[in-house]
Design a protein around this motif. Structure first.
Motif, PDB file in Angstrom:
ATOM      1  N   MET A   1       5.245  10.760  14.305  1.00 33.45           N
ATOM      2  CA  MET A   1       3.795  10.595  14.228  1.00 33.45           C
ATOM      3  C   MET A   1       3.426   9.762  13.001  1.00 33.45           C
ATOM      4  SD  MET A   1       0.540  11.302  14.977  1.00 33.45           S
ATOM      5  CE  MET A   1       0.278  12.762  15.978  1.00 33.45           C
ATOM      6  N   ILE A   2       2.630   8.731  13.221  1.00 41.74           N
ATOM      7  CA  ILE A   2       2.101   7.910  12.123  1.00 41.74           C
ATOM      8  C   ILE A   2       0.591   8.155  12.045  1.00 41.74           C
ATOM      9  CG2 ILE A   2       1.786   5.563  11.234  1.00 41.74           C
ATOM     10  CD1 ILE A   2       4.174   4.727  12.953  1.00 41.74           C
ATOM     11  N   GLU A   3       0.105   8.446  10.852  1.00 45.02           N
ATOM     12  CA  GLU A   3      -1.327   8.630  10.640  1.00 45.02           C
ATOM     13  C   GLU A   3      -1.794   7.685   9.538  1.00 45.02           C
ATOM     14  OE1 GLU A   3      -2.609  13.019  10.911  1.00 45.02           O
ATOM     15  OE2 GLU A   3      -0.489  13.098  10.329  1.00 45.02           O
ATOM     16  N   VAL A   4      -2.646   6.757   9.907  1.00 44.52           N
ATOM     17  CA  VAL A   4      -3.214   5.800   8.954  1.00 44.52           C
ATOM     18  C   VAL A   4      -4.691   6.134   8.796  1.00 44.52           C
ATOM     19  CG1 VAL A   4      -3.781   3.372   8.574  1.00 44.52           C
ATOM     20  CG2 VAL A   4      -1.558   3.997   9.539  1.00 44.52           C
ATOM     21  N   SER A   5      -5.118   6.385   7.547  1.00 45.13           N
ATOM     22  CA  SER A   5      -6.499   6.820   7.301  1.00 45.13           C
ATOM     23  C   SER A   5      -7.170   5.943   6.255  1.00 45.13           C
ATOM     24  CB  SER A   5      -6.524   8.281   6.819  1.00 45.13           C
ATOM     25  OG  SER A   5      -5.918   9.138   7.750  1.00 45.13           O
ATOM     26  N   ASN A   6      -8.265   5.295   6.657  1.00 50.01           N
ATOM     27  CA  ASN A   6      -9.118   4.506   5.741  1.00 50.01           C
ATOM     28  C   ASN A   6      -8.293   3.559   4.878  1.00 50.01           C
ATOM     29  OD1 ASN A   6     -10.513   7.647   5.579  1.00 50.01           O
ATOM     30  ND2 ASN A   6     -11.659   5.965   6.490  1.00 50.01           N
ATOM     31  N   LEU A   7      -7.393   2.838   5.523  1.00 49.47           N
ATOM     32  CA  LEU A   7      -6.441   1.977   4.814  1.00 49.47           C
ATOM     33  C   LEU A   7      -7.057   0.615   4.491  1.00 49.47           C
ATOM     34  CD1 LEU A   7      -3.392   2.033   3.953  1.00 49.47           C
ATOM     35  CD2 LEU A   7      -2.930   0.799   6.079  1.00 49.47           C
ATOM     36  N   SER A   8      -6.929   0.208   3.219  1.00 47.37           N
ATOM     37  CA  SER A   8      -7.401  -1.105   2.784  1.00 47.37           C
ATOM     38  C   SER A   8      -6.366  -1.745   1.873  1.00 47.37           C
ATOM     39  CB  SER A   8      -8.730  -0.995   2.030  1.00 47.37           C
ATOM     40  OG  SER A   8      -9.772  -0.543   2.874  1.00 47.37           O
ATOM     41  N   LYS A   9      -6.355  -3.080   1.883  1.00 41.07           N
ATOM     42  CA  LYS A   9      -5.476  -3.813   0.970  1.00 41.07           C
ATOM     43  C   LYS A   9      -6.206  -5.058   0.485  1.00 41.07           C
ATOM     44  CE  LYS A   9      -1.769  -4.955  -1.289  1.00 41.07           C
ATOM     45  NZ  LYS A   9      -1.347  -4.171  -2.475  1.00 41.07           N
ATOM     46  N   ASN A  10      -6.326  -5.169  -0.839  1.00 45.22           N
ATOM     47  CA  ASN A  10      -6.974  -6.316  -1.462  1.00 45.22           C
ATOM     48  C   ASN A  10      -5.947  -7.175  -2.185  1.00 45.22           C
ATOM     49  OD1 ASN A  10      -9.438  -5.127  -0.696  1.00 45.22           O
ATOM     50  ND2 ASN A  10      -9.543  -3.980  -2.606  1.00 45.22           N
ATOM     51  N   PHE A  11      -6.108  -8.475  -2.067  1.00 37.86           N
ATOM     52  CA  PHE A  11      -5.354  -9.426  -2.875  1.00 37.86           C
ATOM     53  C   PHE A  11      -6.374 -10.178  -3.723  1.00 37.86           C
ATOM     54  CE2 PHE A  11      -2.677  -8.785   0.893  1.00 37.86           C
ATOM     55  CZ  PHE A  11      -1.453  -8.470   0.293  1.00 37.86           C
ATOM     56  N   GLY A  12      -6.583  -9.706  -4.940  1.00 35.62           N
ATOM     57  CA  GLY A  12      -7.661 -10.248  -5.767  1.00 35.62           C
ATOM     58  C   GLY A  12      -9.000  -9.890  -5.150  1.00 35.62           C
ATOM     59  N   THR A  13      -9.803 -10.878  -4.882  1.00 34.06           N
ATOM     60  CA  THR A  13     -11.113 -10.638  -4.263  1.00 34.06           C
ATOM     61  C   THR A  13     -11.046 -10.666  -2.731  1.00 34.06           C
ATOM     62  OG1 THR A  13     -11.637 -13.001  -4.403  1.00 34.06           O
ATOM     63  CG2 THR A  13     -12.333 -11.607  -6.242  1.00 34.06           C
ATOM     64  N   PHE A  14      -9.871 -11.019  -2.192  1.00 38.14           N
ATOM     65  CA  PHE A  14      -9.729 -11.106  -0.734  1.00 38.14           C
ATOM     66  C   PHE A  14      -9.287  -9.764  -0.162  1.00 38.14           C
ATOM     67  CE2 PHE A  14      -6.851 -11.987   2.933  1.00 38.14           C
ATOM     68  CZ  PHE A  14      -7.835 -12.410   3.815  1.00 38.14           C
ATOM     69  N   LYS A  15     -10.043  -9.265   0.822  1.00 34.32           N
ATOM     70  CA  LYS A  15      -9.716  -8.002   1.476  1.00 34.32           C
ATOM     71  C   LYS A  15      -8.961  -8.305   2.763  1.00 34.32           C
ATOM     72  CE  LYS A  15     -12.595  -4.513   1.130  1.00 34.32           C
ATOM     73  NZ  LYS A  15     -11.799  -3.444   0.489  1.00 34.32           N
ATOM     74  N   ALA A  16      -7.637  -8.150   2.716  1.00 36.14           N
ATOM     75  CA  ALA A  16      -6.792  -8.477   3.873  1.00 36.14           C
ATOM     76  C   ALA A  16      -6.898  -7.418   4.960  1.00 36.14           C
ATOM     77  CB  ALA A  16      -5.339  -8.639   3.432  1.00 36.14           C
TER      78      ALA A  16
END
Length: 310
Positions: free
Chosen positions: A1-16
């Motif tokens: 089971m994989i659970e991903v919750s409210n996942l974010s990744k920023n590279f500087g000012t860029f939100k990938a």
């Protein structure tokens, strides 16, 4: 089971990746789709533990990757698009080396993997001498070495010929019977053949997360009617069809090649009930009807609709 919750990744000012959430149960084959730069590769790298999220959490069988990265990663097998193999090594030696690196001690493991991945014929060949298809199989055997519960494949059939693609797809289907498999690919027909469910990412956000069949029902409704007739002028044809309130376009190339025929595409506005009515009108006009077929949105059409809207 994989659970991903409210996942974010920023590279500087860029939100990938922008605040995405999803869960994947054991034994499901998932297609992770998105245009270039959409955030899908970044998402996969965070799930494998290669990248650290800016915010949110990833749990593998209830274990937060950040709390116990080693135990989490032991449950995951990952094959990147170009598997990083040592070309100068013999296949059997390479797999033995990987087994030692991962602490696999079973004497039959290498033999079983080579049988499962179709490598028995090339066990004693240098990896550099193998075709791309066999190299992909070696990469797959590498990813399966620690018997992972989760297998993540990035463009698994990229660069393969049709025969090789068929072999790798069949292999993935077999593997998917006992494991969770995530496939990232640009070949949408592959997703339709292999995946139980599709997650589409665009602009760092999830724009669709549905079973493959349900996605077709939601976005793949009847779009057009393909018709080919003879025995009438374009004006007569348009006068008859316009009574149904449908717009008409023509296959110009087909008409030039066969000037006696009219090859038309009629937008029936998702009203399939118009199909027999239009057929009846053509027959009553004493025209020759050569083709009348419903054209529904393909997964590729749905992909364009969802990603372009975003």
């Amino acid at each position: 089971m994989i659970e991903v919750s409210n996942l974010s990744k920023n590279f500087g000012t860029f939100k990938a990746v922008d605040n995405i959430s999803f869960s994947i149960p054991t034994g499901q084959i998932i297609g992770l789709l998105g245009p270039n730069g959409a955030g899908k590769s970044t998402t996969m790298r965070m799930v494998t533990g290669y990248l650290t999220p800016s915010s949110g959490s990833i749990k593998i069988d209830g274990i937060n990757i950040e709390d116990d990265s080693v135990k989490s990663k032991q449950k995951i097998g990952y094959m990147p698009e170009s598997a990083p193999l040592y070309g100068e090594m013999i296949v059997e030696d390479y797999l033995n080396y990987i087994a030692q690196m991962q602490g696999v001690t079973s004497e039959t493991k290498i033999y079983d993997l080579c049988k499962e991945c179709g490598l028995k014929e090339v066990m004693h060949k240098n990896i550099s001498e193998l075709s791309r298809g066999y190299k992909q199989r070696v990469g797959l055997a590498h990813a399966l070495m620690n018997d992972p519960e989760i297998l993540i494949l990035d463009e698994p059939t990229s660069g393969l010929d049709p025969n090789q693609i068929g072999d790798v797809r069949n292999l993935i289907k077999e593997i998917g019977k006992t494991r969770t498999v995530i496939i990232s690919t640009h070949i949408l027909g592959e997703v339709e053949m292999l995946c139980d469910r599709v997650i589409i990412i665009s602009g760092g956000k999830i724009v669709a997360d549905n079973p493959t069949k349900e996605l077709r029902e939601l976005y793949g409704k009847t779009a057009n009617l393909n018709i080919q007739v003879s025995g009438c002028s374009k004006a007569e044809f348009e006068n008859t069809i316009s009574k149904f309130g449908c717009s008409i376009s023509y296959d110009t190339e087909e008409t030039i090649n066969n000037p006696k025929f009219l090859k038309a595409i009629i937008n029936i506005n998702n009203k399939e009930e118009l199909c027999p009515e239009i057929a009846k009108a053509i027959i009553n006009s004493n025209w020759n009807l050569y083709e009348l077929s419903i054209q529904k949105n393909s997964l590729e059409d749905i992909f364009h609709i969802l990603t372009e809207e975003n």
